[in-house]
Design an enzyme around this catalytic site. Structure first.
Site, short mmCIF file in Angstrom:
data_model
loop_
_atom_site.label_atom_id
_atom_site.label_comp_id
_atom_site.label_asym_id
_atom_site.label_seq_id
_atom_site.Cartn_x
_atom_site.Cartn_y
_atom_site.Cartn_z
N ASP A 74 0.90 -0.96 0.21
CA ASP A 74 -0.12 0.21 -0.08
C ASP A 74 0.83 1.38 0.01
O ASP A 74 2.01 0.97 0.52
CB ASP A 74 -0.95 0.08 1.36
N LEU A 111 10.19 -21.20 -4.79
CA LEU A 111 9.35 -20.21 -4.11
C LEU A 111 7.88 -20.25 -4.76
O LEU A 111 7.76 -20.14 -5.94
CB LEU A 111 9.78 -18.62 -4.29
N HIS A 153 2.08 3.43 -8.93
CA HIS A 153 1.91 1.84 -9.30
C HIS A 153 3.07 1.44 -9.98
O HIS A 153 4.01 0.46 -9.72
CB HIS A 153 0.89 1.64 -9.97
C1 IPE Z 1 -5.38 -2.87 -0.24
O1 IPE Z 1 -4.99 -1.51 -0.51
C2 IPE Z 1 -5.71 -3.41 -1.71
C3 IPE Z 1 -4.08 -3.53 -2.42
C4 IPE Z 1 -3.05 -3.36 -1.81
C5 IPE Z 1 -4.27 -4.21 -3.56
P1 IPE Z 1 -6.15 -0.27 -0.44
O2 IPE Z 1 -5.36 1.01 -0.60
O3 IPE Z 1 -7.14 -0.59 -1.75
O4 IPE Z 1 -6.99 -0.41 0.97
P2 IPE Z 1 -7.87 0.77 1.45
O5 IPE Z 1 -8.93 1.35 0.58
O6 IPE Z 1 -6.97 1.57 2.24
O7 IPE Z 1 -8.56 -0.11 2.69
C1 IPE Z 2 -1.66 0.23 -3.38
O1 IPE Z 2 -1.42 1.51 -3.24
C2 IPE Z 2 -1.96 -0.48 -4.44
C3 IPE Z 2 -3.22 -0.82 -4.95
C4 IPE Z 2 -4.20 -0.62 -4.47
C5 IPE Z 2 -3.20 -1.51 -6.35
P1 IPE Z 2 -2.59 2.44 -3.29
O2 IPE Z 2 -2.85 2.92 -4.72
O3 IPE Z 2 -3.73 2.27 -2.38
O4 IPE Z 2 -1.88 3.79 -2.60
P2 IPE Z 2 -2.62 4.80 -1.57
O5 IPE Z 2 -2.99 4.01 -0.60
O6 IPE Z 2 -3.48 5.49 -2.33
O7 IPE Z 2 -1.44 5.72 -1.09
MG MG Z 3 -4.13 2.46 -0.51
#
Ligand code: IPE
Ligand code: IPE
Ligand code: MG
Length: 243
Positions: free
Chosen positions: A16, A129, A33
């Site tokens: 995240d 793995l 990303h």
């Molecule tokens: C969880 O992160 C999903 C992934 C890392 C793929 P999100 O950023 O979507 O989760 P919330 O919205 O903060 O709960």
């Molecule tokens: C996690 O990073 C990746 C995915 C959910 C695919 P985010 O896109 O949720 O990044 P933040 O939480 O907005 O910083």
């Molecule tokens: Mg996020």
């Protein structure tokens, strides 16, 4: 470091903070990303080098469809692009790819579906793995899906083998109805970027997992973060309800 010796067989990661990483740099969220790819391949290499047997990464959740169509399209494109560019390298290193999630969802582009199937097939005999991509994954969906399989089986075979669907059978075999029955429960869960929640990830499997929430944003995640969480893990006492 030999993670097997330390007692860590399976690490799960909620990657995240990509969006925040990009926003901090005044870039488009999609650049975050893209920057996360480097952290992911480092994590996979680290897992290989330190004798980890299972690494599960949350790549796209069942809730992530609510993001803008530009971001969703980018994530779909990006997930297949990574596979195209990286799978050979990790195949050679003995990585077996697995995908868990609602992979039949009509919103997933056909090219992604084809690539995921192909990649699983090509790497199926690898043993170094097990890399699990949670893609269009949500725990609620996984559990509903398992219950549906059980209910359907019950309906279908009731007259022949009602004995099969006893409470004991379900308790012992529930795992077999999940997406990847042979996947052991994670020993360690890492969530980056400071949020302290599970966001519908492996809710059933994380019952006795050690949870680590760290502030590093995913694109900045590196070996040091890994070593730190392993050090923290070593300090913890896993009790499983025992005294
Ligand atoms: C969880 O992160 C999903 C992934 C890392 C793929 P999100 O950023 O979507 O989760 P919330 O919205 O903060 O709960
Ligand atoms: C996690 O990073 C990746 C995915 C959910 C695919 P985010 O896109 O949720 O990044 P933040 O939480 O907005 O910083
Ligand atoms: Mg996020």
């Amino acid at each position: 470091m030999d993670l097997k010796e330390i007692g860590i067989e399976h690490v799960a990661i909620i990657m995240d903070g990509n969006g925040r990483w990009a926003t901090e740099k005044e870039l488009d969220r999609t650049a975050g990303h893209a920057a996360g790819e480097h952290a992911l391949s480092k994590a996979i290499n680290w897992a290989i080098e330190n004798n980890l047997k299972w690494l599960t990464v949350y790549a796209f959740s069942t809730e992530n469809w609510t993001r803008s169509s530009e971001e969703v399209d980018f994530l779909m494109f990006f997930n297949r692009d990574i596979l195209i560019r990286r799978r050979e390298e990790f195949h050679e290193k003995g990585v077996k790819f697995n995908f868990i999630g609602d992979l039949k969802d009509r919103r997933i582009p056909e090219e992604n579906k084809k690539l995921m199937k192909e990649t699983e097939y090509i790497t199926k005999d690898n043993e170094k793995l097990n890399l699990v991509f949670a893609f269009n994954y949500g725990s609620h969906k996984e559990i509903h899906n398992a219950v549906h399989k059980i209910a359907f089986g019950h309906y279908f075979y009731l007259k022949l083998s009602a004995w099969l669907f006893t409470k004991e059978h379900i308790e012992e075999n529930f795992k077999n109805y999940m997406y990847l029955p042979k996947m052991p429960n994670p020993d360690l869960l890492i969530r980056t970027a400071g949020e302290k929640r599970l966001s519908n990830f492996l809710l059933y499997q994380l019952s006795y997992t050690e949870l680590m929430f760290i502030d590093t944003l995913w694109p900045d995640f590196d070996e040091n973060d890994f070593y730190n969480v392993v050090e923290e893990y070593k300090q913890r006492v896993r009790k499983y309800g025992n005294a």
